[in-house]
Design a protein around this motif. Structure first.
Motif, short mmCIF file in Angstrom:
data_model
loop_
_atom_site.label_atom_id
_atom_site.label_comp_id
_atom_site.label_asym_id
_atom_site.label_seq_id
_atom_site.Cartn_x
_atom_site.Cartn_y
_atom_site.Cartn_z
N LEU A 1 0.86 -1.17 0.00
CA LEU A 1 0.00 0.00 0.00
C LEU A 1 0.90 1.23 0.00
O LEU A 1 1.41 1.64 1.05
CB LEU A 1 -0.90 0.01 1.24
CG LEU A 1 -1.97 -1.10 1.32
CD1 LEU A 1 -2.45 -1.26 2.75
CD2 LEU A 1 -3.13 -0.76 0.41
N GLY A 2 1.14 1.78 -1.18
CA GLY A 2 2.08 2.90 -1.28
C GLY A 2 3.47 2.44 -0.87
O GLY A 2 4.01 1.48 -1.44
N GLY A 3 4.03 3.07 0.16
CA GLY A 3 5.35 2.66 0.63
C GLY A 3 5.28 1.64 1.76
O GLY A 3 6.32 1.29 2.33
#
Length: 369
Positions: A11-13
């Motif tokens: 999730l994203g980073g």
């Protein structure tokens, strides 16, 4: 009923890697904010499709990326309760509850409205609208609505986080009743060790998107190293005890287990009732000789099973009291002054006033001090 989760997702980073198995009942996902708890709940509910892995409830596969299986949320038969009750403000409690029924096909509905209303103690609220309810009452209605959808699993995402201590005390006995009287497995998200120690049968500890540990509550709660720094003072052990007697004159209840007897401020529970007692390590003193002329009335005899060197200047003393573990957190100075060592016979000393409503639970009877 077994819960199997083995997922990986970015999730994203943030990278989530979670794998655990739980026998069901009430499984707590415990950890600080941002550790991945809500993401796991979203994957169980079908709100997030993981990059890899599977989710299985009692042999029913909800997600399996390798096989291309991904049941949509409305077909998973999962009830959900969140921090905010999310009740319809223009509907009465009765109509809010009735709305839950429409999420299950008529032939698969098993939840009985009368029983759920009685279980949650909301019969006197049926004609009210949500704006006339307290925070605890709203959450009980939200739980009722989720149960009337006849779910195969109940997800509770920080259901007490928005409530003050009085409202938490009001609603926790009802969650205990769900755990003990219904056969629906519950996944319960929380960052409060007091909540999970009282409610959970099993704990999954999350840290930075990974499972740091998982297992029965009695085992996990002793691992003070798994707790966030701000929660370590709340760590200790959970003892399953029985109400042995009540001392009306002094307002005390006597609890008994293999470890011995413990006196606590009186609770309203029948003799013979089962009680779960949370004993914080910070509340346990160690004596090398049996204390006399002491105000603390709870003295358990045992042997030191393990000495764990925690962060300086503290150490953790694990005392085996006739097969039950008691945990004490003391200073290194005390350790050396008492010359404590593994195998030594000692006495664990606890004040009765160390026990409050968060440390005691009895789902079989109404509580009070």
């Amino acid at each position: 009923m077994t819960i199997l989760v083995d997922v990986s997702h970015r999730l994203g980073g943030f990278q989530l890697e979670a794998r655990f198995a739980s026998p069901g009942h009430l499984t707590a996902l415990f950890g600080p904010s941002g550790s991945g708890k809500t993401s796991i709940v979203s994957m169980i509910a079908g709100l997030i499709r993981p990059d890899r892995g599977s989710v299985e409830i009692d042999g029913r596969v909800l997600t399996d990326r390798a096989s291309g299986i991904f049941l949509p949320t409305h077909r998973r038969r999962i009830g959900a309760v969140f921090q905010d009750a999310r009740l319809f403000p223009h509907m009465s409690v009765r109509r809010n509850l009735a709305y839950g029924k429409w999420f299950a096909p008529a032939r698969e509905r098993y939840a009985d409205t009368g029983r759920i209303v009685e279980l949650l103690g909301i019969g006197h609220l049926l004609e009210r609208r949500p704006n006339l309810l307290s925070g605890g009452e709203k959450q009980r209605v939200a739980i009722g609505r989720a149960l009337l959808a006849s779910p195969r699993l109940l997800l509770m995402d920080e259901p007490l986080a928005s409530l003050d201590e009085a409202r938490k005390s009001e609603i926790m006995p009802y969650i205990e009743r769900l755990r003990d009287e219904l056969k629906i497995p519950i996944v319960y998200v929380s960052h409060s060790i007091a909540e999970v120690a009282r409610l959970a049968t099993d704990i999954v500890v999350m840290s930075d998107g990974k499972v740091a540990a998982s297992g029965p509550t009695g085992e996990i709660i002793q691992r003070l190293d798994l707790l966030p720094a701000e929660e370590r003072g709340e760590g200790g052990v959970v003892l399953d005890m029985t109400v042995a007697a009540h001392d009306i004159r002094y307002g005390v209840t006597v609890l008994k287990s293999a470890a011995g007897e413990i006196r606590v401020p009186r609770i309203r529970a029948e003799t013979g009732s089962a009680v779960r007692l949370r004993l914080r390590a910070r509340d346990v003193m160690i004596a090398t000789a049996e204390p006399v002329a002491l105000s603390a009335q709870n003295i358990l005899r045992g042997k030191i099973a393990r000495i764990a060197h925690a962060s300086n200047p503290l150490v953790e003393i694990h005392v085996d009291c006739h097969g039950q573990q008691v945990l004490s957190r003391i200073t290194r100075l005390s350790l050396d002054a008492l010359r404590l060592h593994v195998g030594q016979e000692v006495f664990a000393v606890i004040k009765s006033v160390a026990f409050d409503h968060e440390n005691l639970s009895n789902s079989l009877a109404d509580q009070g001090f």
